[in-house]
Design an enzyme around this catalytic site. Structure first.
Site, PDB file in Angstrom:
ATOM      1  N   LYS A 121       0.839  -1.207   0.000  1.00 33.85           N
ATOM      2  CA  LYS A 121       0.000   0.000   0.000  1.00 33.85           C
ATOM      3  C   LYS A 121       0.870   1.251   0.000  1.00 33.85           C
ATOM      4  O   LYS A 121       0.596   2.211  -0.705  1.00 33.85           O
ATOM      5  CB  LYS A 121      -0.901   0.022   1.239  1.00 33.85           C
ATOM      6  CG  LYS A 121      -2.057  -0.915   1.150  1.00 33.85           C
ATOM      7  CD  LYS A 121      -3.259  -0.244   0.522  1.00 33.85           C
ATOM      8  CE  LYS A 121      -4.347  -1.275   0.345  1.00 33.85           C
ATOM      9  NZ  LYS A 121      -5.441  -0.866  -0.485  1.00 33.85           N
ATOM     10  N   LYS A 205       1.549 -14.633 -15.473  1.00 37.25           N
ATOM     11  CA  LYS A 205       0.690 -15.475 -14.657  1.00 37.25           C
ATOM     12  C   LYS A 205      -0.770 -15.125 -14.939  1.00 37.25           C
ATOM     13  O   LYS A 205      -1.107 -13.938 -15.043  1.00 37.25           O
ATOM     14  CB  LYS A 205       1.061 -15.178 -13.206  1.00 37.25           C
ATOM     15  CG  LYS A 205       0.272 -15.881 -12.164  1.00 37.25           C
ATOM     16  CD  LYS A 205       0.791 -15.495 -10.785  1.00 37.25           C
ATOM     17  CE  LYS A 205      -0.210 -15.790  -9.755  1.00 37.25           C
ATOM     18  NZ  LYS A 205      -1.009 -15.028  -9.040  1.00 37.25           N
ATOM     19  N   LYS A 208      -6.865 -12.186 -12.871  1.00 38.38           N
ATOM     20  CA  LYS A 208      -8.021 -11.356 -13.222  1.00 38.38           C
ATOM     21  C   LYS A 208      -7.603  -9.949 -13.594  1.00 38.38           C
ATOM     22  O   LYS A 208      -8.042  -9.387 -14.580  1.00 38.38           O
ATOM     23  CB  LYS A 208      -8.993 -11.279 -12.033  1.00 38.38           C
ATOM     24  CG  LYS A 208      -9.880 -12.474 -11.925  1.00 38.38           C
ATOM     25  CD  LYS A 208     -10.472 -12.619 -10.538  1.00 38.38           C
ATOM     26  CE  LYS A 208      -9.422 -12.870  -9.491  1.00 38.38           C
ATOM     27  NZ  LYS A 208      -9.871 -13.695  -8.354  1.00 38.38           N
TER      28      LYS A 208
HETATM   29  P1  ADP Z   1      -5.882 -13.262  -9.238  1.00 37.34           P
HETATM   30  O1  ADP Z   1      -4.405 -13.156  -9.472  1.00 37.34           O
HETATM   31  O2  ADP Z   1      -6.601 -13.671 -10.469  1.00 37.34           O
HETATM   32  O3  ADP Z   1      -6.466 -12.059  -8.571  1.00 37.34           O
HETATM   33  P2  ADP Z   1      -6.101 -14.422  -6.656  1.00 37.34           P
HETATM   34  O4  ADP Z   1      -4.984 -13.583  -6.181  1.00 37.34           O
HETATM   35  O5  ADP Z   1      -7.483 -14.133  -6.191  1.00 37.34           O
HETATM   36  O6  ADP Z   1      -6.071 -14.469  -8.252  1.00 37.34           O
HETATM   37  O7  ADP Z   1      -5.724 -15.918  -6.343  1.00 37.34           O
HETATM   38  C1  ADP Z   1      -6.474 -16.806  -5.579  1.00 37.34           C
HETATM   39  C2  ADP Z   1      -5.687 -18.096  -5.450  1.00 37.34           C
HETATM   40  O8  ADP Z   1      -5.407 -18.670  -6.736  1.00 37.34           O
HETATM   41  C3  ADP Z   1      -4.313 -17.906  -4.799  1.00 37.34           C
HETATM   42  O9  ADP Z   1      -4.082 -18.998  -3.921  1.00 37.34           O
HETATM   43  C4  ADP Z   1      -3.338 -17.953  -5.926  1.00 37.34           C
HETATM   44  O10 ADP Z   1      -2.102 -18.489  -5.531  1.00 37.34           O
HETATM   45  C5  ADP Z   1      -4.021 -18.851  -6.941  1.00 37.34           C
HETATM   46  N1  ADP Z   1      -3.690 -18.406  -8.302  1.00 37.34           N
HETATM   47  C6  ADP Z   1      -4.135 -17.294  -8.918  1.00 37.34           C
HETATM   48  N2  ADP Z   1      -3.661 -17.178 -10.167  1.00 37.34           N
HETATM   49  C7  ADP Z   1      -2.864 -18.267 -10.363  1.00 37.34           C
HETATM   50  C8  ADP Z   1      -2.076 -18.730 -11.454  1.00 37.34           C
HETATM   51  N3  ADP Z   1      -2.024 -18.091 -12.618  1.00 37.34           N
HETATM   52  N4  ADP Z   1      -1.395 -19.883 -11.309  1.00 37.34           N
HETATM   53  C9  ADP Z   1      -1.449 -20.562 -10.149  1.00 37.34           C
HETATM   54  N5  ADP Z   1      -2.166 -20.170  -9.082  1.00 37.34           N
HETATM   55  C10 ADP Z   1      -2.874 -19.043  -9.166  1.00 37.34           C
END
Ligand code: ADP
Ligand code: TRP
Length: 338
Positions: A121, A205, A208
């Site tokens: 932040k 990676k 969203k």
């Molecule tokens: P985003 O990056 O889409 O916002 P989140 O941070 O909400 O996703 O991730 C929720 C869970 O999914 C976490 O435990 C994260 O490690 C896993 N995760 C998210 N994106 C990936 C990815 N591309 N590959 C592997 N694990 C992922």
């Protein structure tokens, strides 16, 4: 390396997010969790970290929607197996908050200031005075979540490793300062193989916020568009040019979700010889996606239509969680002299 999960207490929390789930979430977090439920002889604790969500979402309707969304999705993914999972909402077990108050006394301000959630932040330009204390204290609440169940292993994404480490420090400080062995020191469990699912841009990676996802429960038209836009082999101009499989996201996804291995092998061979176009490979991927996730979609629809069953599973989880939490909280109180 094969890890032995016998007699290991496994726990994880999921922060509710209203966004749609994608392949990265599924293969990086949900599937490994559901698989762990099969490997351990003890039930796996899995809870919706709704108190944690409050640190970033302060709109009641948005929060409620996000919580419902994550509950339904997780049930569909398999935590509805009540033999193997204790699934509950963090806010329904007050011991989390109570333990947090105690644990705050076993960690210093200096270490708290080095936590990612807080530092990010600051880096993004938020003035220190405007960071809410919920966010600042986030790691202490997370330590309480973990230590309350005598967890041995905590499956998390790599970004959460630091938070599990602070839970370890807190447990060790507590045991040392109280001259007790009350708190179990946990370890993070970070899945390596599927640790990172690449996005449709073929580069970063799947996430969203990067807009490079393939969803799971979205309308098939949406999924179709996402797949159509997926990165393949940029050097291939015509369907008759030999294509590369390596680095080709469409084949990477086939490898994950296409249960028809024979079809995948044939597509690969034809692709490398320039005997199949991208369009067909993508159509087959969409079909594979529909097949792979159909049972989950059905289950999701079932829970959407049966809120009473959802409430029943959560209540069962709450009761079991509370029993264990009360036991540990009592030991903690005793150790500090309360
Ligand atoms: P985003 O990056 O889409 O916002 P989140 O941070 O909400 O996703 O991730 C929720 C869970 O999914 C976490 O435990 C994260 O490690 C896993 N995760 C998210 N994106 C990936 C990815 N591309 N590959 C592997 N694990 C992922
Ligand atoms: N902070 C975690 C995340 O954002 C969610 C979480 C809260 C958690 N409490 C936990 C994860 C306890 C593991 C253990 O993903």
């Amino acid at each position: 390396m094969q890890q032995d999960f016998t007699n290991k207490t496994i726990l994880t929390g999921v922060t509710p997010s209203g966004d749609s789930m994608h392949l990265g979430n599924y293969f990086g977090a949900m599937k490994p969790l559901v698989d762990l439920g099969q490997k351990s002889n003890l039930p796996v604790y899995c809870f919706v970290a709704d108190l944690h969500a409050l640190t970033t979402v302060q709109d009641r309707e948005v929060l409620e929607h996000n919580i419902q969304n994550v509950i339904i999705n997780y049930l569909a993914f398999g935590v509805d197996d009540t033999e193997r999972f204790v699934f509950f909402r963090q806010s329904q077990v007050p011991a989390h908050s109570e333990l947090m108050v105690v644990l705050g006394n076993f960690i210093g301000l200096g270490q708290m200031k080095r936590m990612h959630a807080f530092k990010d932040k600051l880096q993004k330009g938020t003035d220190e005075g405007n960071i809410n204390m919920g966010l600042f204290n986030y790691p202490i609440l997370m330590a309480a979540d973990i230590l309350l169940y005598e967890s041995n292993l905590v499956p998390v994404g790599a970004d959460q490793k630091q938070h599990v480490e602070i839970a370890r420090d807190i447990a060790q400080n507590f045991n040392r300062l109280t001259g007790s062995e009350v708190l179990v020191v946990p370890e993070p469990l970070i899945s390596e193989e599927t640790g990172k699912i690449v996005g449709t841009d073929g580069e970063r990676k799947m996430s969203k916020s990067l807009g490079n996802i393939v969803g799971i429960f979205d309308e098939s038209q949406v999924i179709k568009k996402q797949i159509q836009g997926a990165y393949t082999d940029p050097n291939r101009i015509h369907a008759t040019d030999p294509g590369r499989i390596e680095g080709n996201t469409v084949f990477a996804y086939h490898g994950l979700i296409n249960d028809d291995r024979e079809e995948v092998a044939q597509l690969r061979a034809r692709y490398e010889k320039g005997k199949v176009g991208d369009a067909e490979v993508k159509e087959r991927l969409l079909a594979a996606h529909q097949r792979y996730f159909a049972p989950l979609r059905e289950k999701r629809d079932f829970y959407l239509a049966n809120p009473a069953r959802v409430a029943e599973i959560l209540e069962m989880g709450r009761e079991r969680a509370e029993r264990k939490a009360a036991e540990v909280l009592n030991k903690v109180k005793k150790a500090v002299g309360l």
